[in-house]
Write a protein that holds these residues in place. Structure first.
Motif, short mmCIF file in Angstrom:
data_model
loop_
_atom_site.label_atom_id
_atom_site.label_comp_id
_atom_site.label_asym_id
_atom_site.label_seq_id
_atom_site.Cartn_x
_atom_site.Cartn_y
_atom_site.Cartn_z
N LEU A 131 39.80 40.07 46.27
CA LEU A 131 38.40 39.80 46.53
C LEU A 131 37.65 39.40 45.27
N PHE A 132 38.15 39.83 44.13
CA PHE A 132 37.40 39.64 42.89
C PHE A 132 38.02 38.63 41.94
N VAL A 133 39.31 38.55 41.94
CA VAL A 133 39.96 37.60 41.04
C VAL A 133 40.01 36.23 41.71
N PRO A 134 39.55 35.19 41.02
CA PRO A 134 39.56 33.85 41.62
C PRO A 134 40.96 33.48 42.09
N THR A 135 41.03 32.91 43.27
CA THR A 135 42.33 32.61 43.87
C THR A 135 43.17 31.70 42.98
N VAL A 136 42.54 30.76 42.30
CA VAL A 136 43.32 29.81 41.52
C VAL A 136 44.11 30.54 40.42
N VAL A 137 43.48 31.58 39.87
CA VAL A 137 44.16 32.34 38.81
C VAL A 137 45.39 33.04 39.38
N LEU A 140 48.13 30.56 40.35
CA LEU A 140 48.89 30.11 39.18
C LEU A 140 49.86 31.19 38.74
N LEU A 228 44.45 27.47 49.22
CA LEU A 228 44.80 27.35 47.81
C LEU A 228 46.12 28.01 47.44
N ILE B 233 30.78 38.80 44.22
CA ILE B 233 31.99 38.38 44.91
C ILE B 233 32.00 36.87 45.10
N ALA B 236 32.31 34.22 41.74
CA ALA B 236 33.64 34.01 41.18
C ALA B 236 34.42 33.02 42.03
N ARG B 237 34.29 33.14 43.35
CA ARG B 237 35.01 32.22 44.21
C ARG B 237 34.51 30.80 44.01
N GLY B 240 35.63 29.29 40.70
CA GLY B 240 37.06 29.01 40.70
C GLY B 240 37.53 28.18 41.88
N SER B 277 43.42 29.85 32.57
CA SER B 277 43.10 30.83 33.62
C SER B 277 42.70 32.17 33.03
N PHE B 280 39.20 31.99 31.85
CA PHE B 280 38.31 31.95 33.01
C PHE B 280 38.19 33.33 33.64
N LEU B 281 39.34 33.99 33.82
CA LEU B 281 39.34 35.31 34.43
C LEU B 281 38.53 36.30 33.61
N VAL B 284 34.88 35.73 34.08
CA VAL B 284 34.46 36.21 35.40
C VAL B 284 34.36 37.72 35.41
N PHE B 288 31.31 40.37 36.11
CA PHE B 288 31.33 41.53 36.99
C PHE B 288 30.85 42.76 36.27
#
Lengths: 282, 304, 357
Positions: A131-137, A140, A228, B233, B236-237, B240, B277, B280-281, B284, B288
């Motif tokens: 839910l919190f970590v961007p899917t692209v990360v 990958l 994704l 929530i 971040a989506r 990314g 990544s 970026f993470l 993000v 948070f």
């Protein structure tokens, strides 16, 4: 009705003019206008595409110069697209059922397990990562890991990815219901002679049932529409409906694609409608 | 009168409780293993990969000097702008829905507003092509109505409004994003708005506060925790996101997910992609962290 | 302090020895040993927090003891899990299964014994009739009144014919009138079914009116146990004296002994006090604490002199608070007519009769 605040605040000049009219707008149809505008905004594109999917030509003109369902036929007879649909459907069912099962275990752990509090909280956090970590990360990361570990691309990584994605939704849907069940009922059941499994079957499960059904339906929709992660993990051998749609979108907008879109939206909408009819959302 | 108690005190309470704990741990292990294997391990792998050839920060240095840093900044900016736009719409809509709308319509309307969460966002993005293209609905209506001389360039056009890398999203990608993410924000805001005790609004009105003051003094303080939680929530989506900018953004509006994907698929530069990544993470997560500093926000998140 | 001697002449169905429960550093139950006879209505009373509920839960198998043992019908069940024990518990909050009908609730415990469906249904119906809820089988438990829910919980526990039925303050959520009704009902059902009842409560009135024997607990220990009449009439400790009903406690000195009774000087008066069964009378000249029940005192007597401080009209009787000239305060309960005309600050001389040491 005179608004005392407006009377006492700065009402000279432009500021006052704006304020008076803003107040009037608020009292008027501001809310209703916004709500209607939002509804139109959300659904107009869908309606448009639906309309254009009926175009006789592969490149619709606005307005349409004819109405036909031939593109729907074309979509359903396109082998590759149908393969994507079926694959998405199958993965969806697997993700829905297995995801709900795993979500049930996770929910039980978070809500009920006789384990230290910090451990249960950690489980909740780890489960909530998607839910919190961007899917692209994550995509990958899984993609690289799968490559290094030797699993590569394919159906298994995709299913695993979908399970991972679906898990938090399933878990928290079930957990919120689980938390409302009176713990003492299980004690009573035990006192009356039921063992752990029987207690779960006769006391807990019947009360969890609506949440389980909701979880299955929602998990299916999530998996069916997942793009994704699948994009990263499918490789060349596996295709799903979202991947097919995306591929065709990159090529160009066509009536075929419009018809395909409508079909997909209707299907997901039907799943949502079933869910809505069974139980009001929490 | 009391004979030997006949029991070793320490074995009794432990045994049944420990047995149950073991069973519970076993049950917990299955979903946790999946979540760890696919959530935690890949992140660790990314970190390791980003530092290879072992062990160097050269990838990070490369990122710093590259053209991609502005992309990162822009992505975060887009995240913030779109989230803000969604909140701006969600506030009045959910307020109306939770407190003004007649009760029997509430659920159906809420369902219809959150229905898009069940739909495919690639398809939804695609639908905007037909609305904003030069021969799309909007332009057709405008030119037919004589409101413009030539069709507007709405699709895949940058807005041109911005400072440095931080730019307002172009019309197509902006609308596309809001279209997808508004239902998320509507849902989280509705839950929060429902919890607002309407009698506070009535009390404020009774004391003479008009609409805007009621909003500022009652509604916002009570609901900002929910708004922030939902925003965290969603932002971040958005930052990314991949599909939406791919389909609806102009080439000059590239976002970070597109960079990462290109590096992975086309350039095959895994370490660099990993480094991007990770950065970026981290950004993000820092976001948070800042948002979750407020205990109200944390409480709200726990509710979910 | 008595705690384990069996007064009843029935066979012992439930016995605990040295039962102890510790939560971390806190001890909730300490060295509790009691015996309950078959068919007995046994009450465990004590103020909130005295450990009675914890004891009950240990008997039911929902808490594991830190020490001690539990025996049912001679068999050691200390390690048995709750589902294997021949006990059933009626929970304080009842905890009916809301997703089942009344009949399904009642029949729940029968399923495990492999009892066939038809028999389960008929036994459940029978039990519902016994508790006065004939025909309620198909009802939704959430729609019932407090008293009706109470009976369903009781039926659900009783239908399994446990060796001992454990009840955890089942009447506490009912209003006064209903509670009195249910007390009579419970006693009737217990007589009818014959099951041994172990009833835990903080309400000493319920305990005394329903039980054959009772035990008073305090701070995790049993202070005294025995039939209600003995504990009420001849308590051995000031705590029990004051817990069961009201007590006036006076310290004084023994003057003389005469056929198992003692003459005591206390609070400026001299009177005769009885000595509890099985106890030896204190020697002449020794200090003694004497208990006098308010109902055993009356105004216009000749033992103690004092002034009326307060009068409470209770309908059936009046309660007076009298400050004795010698210092202590006495509560006097008199019949409706006895004290007529006596008001606050009137001089009163109080008579003592049937006092106990």
């Amino acid at each position: 009705m005179v608004n005392p605040v407006a009377e006492t605040s700065d009402r000279t000049g432009a500021a006052g003019w704006v304020r008076r009219h803003a107040v009037a707008a608020l009292r008027g149809g501001f809310f209703r206008t916004t709500v209607v505008a939002t509804a139109v905004f959300l659904y107009l594109p869908v309606v448009v595409v639906g309309y254009l999917s009926l175009s006789p030509g592969s490149q619709p003109s606005i307005p349409l110069d004819g109405v036909t369902l031939r593109w729907y036929g074309a979509v359903l007879s396109d082998a590759r697209f149908v393969r994507g649909l079926v694959t998405s459907g199958v993965i969806g069912v697997v993700a829905a059922v297995a995801g709900t099962g795993l979500g049930l275990l996770a929910a039980r752990t978070i809500v009920r397990a006789r384990l230290p509090g910090w451990l249960r909280a950690s489980v909740a956090v780890v489960v909530a990562i998607p839910l919190f970590v961007p899917t692209v990360v994550v995509a990958l990361g899984i993609g690289i890991t799968a490559g290094r570990v030797g699993i590569g691309f394919g159906l298994v990584p995709v299913v695993a990815g979908h399970l991972y994605w679906v898990l938090p939704f399933s878990t928290f849907l079930i957990a919120s219901r689980y938390a409302t069940i009176d713990r003492r009922m299980a004690e009573v059941a035990r006192d009356l002679g039921a063992d752990g499994v029987t207690t779960f079957r006769t006391i807990t499960l019947p009360q969890l049932w609506p949440a389980l059904v909701a979880s299955v339906l929602f998990a299916f929709a999530l998996s069916f529409n997942e793009f994704l992660l699948t994009f990263f993990l499918a490789g060349s051998g596996v295709t799903t409906m979202p991947l097919e749609i995306y591929g065709k979108v990159r090529i160009g907008a066509t009536s075929f694609l419009n018809a395909a879109s409508v079909l997909v939206l209707l299907f997901s909408g039907a799943v949502a409608a079933v869910a809505a009819s069974l139980e009001p959302p929490t | 009168m009391s004979g030997p108690t006949g029991r070793i005190p320490w074995s009794l309470p432990e045994r049944t409780d420990r047995r149950r704990a073991v069973v519970d741990a076993g049950l917990a292990a299955v979903p946790t293993a999946l979540a760890v294997a696919l959530g935690v391990v890949p992140l660790a792998v990314l970190l390791v990969e980003s530092l290879s050839p072992p062990v160097t920060l050269s990838n990070y240095a490369a990122l710093g000097e590259s053209v991609y840093l502005p992309v990162l900044v822009r992505s975060l900016g887009v995240g913030v702008v779109i989230t803000g736009a969604c909140l701006a719409v969600a506030y009045p809509v959910t307020y109306w829905l939770a407190h003004v709308c007649p009760v029997r319509y509430r659920l159906p309307i809420l369902i219809s507003f959150t229905l898009p969460l069940w739909l495919n966002y690639v398809v939804l993005n695609y639908t905007w092509v037909w609305i904003l293209a030069t021969d799309g609905i909007v332009n057709t209506v405008l030119t037919a109505g004589g409101l413009v001389d030539r069709p507007l360039d709405l699709l895949r056009t940058a807005s041109g409004i911005g400072i440095g890398p931080v730019e307002l999203p172009g019309p197509s990608v902006g609308l596309g994003f809001v279209h997808i993410y508004l239902p998320y924000v509507l849902l989280t805001m509705y839950v929060s708005m429902e919890r607002l005790d309407y009698r506070q609004v009535e009390a404020a009105r009774d004391l003479g506060a008009g609409g805007l003051r009621v909003f500022r003094d009652v509604v916002v303080p009570e609901t900002y925790a929910g708004a922030v939680a939902g925003a965290l929530i969603v932002y971040a989506r958005i930052a990314g996101a991949f599909a939406t900018p791919q389909i609806l953004a102009s080439p000059s509006e590239q976002m970070i997910a597109q960079i990462i994907t290109t590096q992975f698929y086309d350039v095959l530069d895994y370490p660099f992609a990993a480094a991007v990544s990770v950065v970026f993470l981290v950004v993000v997560l820092v976001g948070f962290g800042i948002g979750a500093l407020s205990t109200d926000v944390r409480a709200e998140l726990k509710r979910w | 302090m008595s705690g384990g001697a069996t007064v009843s002449d029935r066979s012992t169905i439930l016995r605990t020895e040295g039962l102890t429960k510790r939560f971390g550093t806190a001890t909730a139950v300490e060295d509790v040993s009691l015996s309950v006879g078959a068919g007995e209505f046994f009450a465990l009373v004590g103020p909130s927090g005295c450990g009675k509920t914890t004891t009950l839960r240990m008997l039911a198998g929902l808490e594991s003891p830190s020490g001690g043992r539990i025996e049912i019908a001679g068999g050691d069940i200390t390690d048995s899990p709750a589902q294997d024990r021949d006990t059933n518990l009626v929970f304080q909050e009842l905890v009916l299964f809301t997703h089942m009908t009344v009949a399904e609730n009642v029949a729940y415990g029968l399923a495990r014994d492999g009892v066939p469906r038809d028999e389960r249904r008929s036994r459940a119906a029978e039990m519902l009739a016994t508790v006065g809820l004939e025909g309620f089988g198909d009802r939704d438990p959430t729609e019932l009144s407090g008293g009706q829910k109470q009976r369903v919980a009781l039926a659900r526990a009783l239908v399994n014919e446990p060796a001992v039925l454990l009840l955890d303050e089942p009447l506490s959520s009912l209003d006064r009138k209903l509670r009195a009704e249910m007390r009579a009902e419970l006693r009737r059902i217990q007589d009818d079914v014959g099951t041994t009842f172990l009833y835990v409560t903080h309400d000493q009135e319920s305990a005394m009116s329903m039980s054959d024997r009772l035990a008073v607990m305090r701070d995790g220990r049993i202070v005294e146990s025995g039939p209600p009449e003995s504990l009420y009439g001849h308590p051995e400790t000031a705590f029990v004296a004051d817990f069961l009903g009201n007590a006036n406690l006076l310290t004084g000195r023994v003057r003389d002994r005469r056929d198992g009774r003692v003459v005591v000087d206390a609070a400026g008066g001299r009177f005769t006090a009885a000595v509890g069964e099985g106890r030896s009378a204190p020697a002449s000249g020794a200090d003694a604490t004497v208990m006098i029940r308010p109902e055993n005192l009356r105004l216009r007597g000749d033992t103690f002199a004092g002034t009326v401080r307060d009068v409470g009209y209770m309908g059936a009787h009046r309660e007076y608070v009298v400050a004795l000239d010698a210092g202590p305060t006495l509560q006097v309960r008199s019949g409706a007519d006895d004290g007529v005309g006596v008001g606050v600050a009137d001089a009163a001389v109080v008579d003592g009769a049937g006092a106990d040491g």
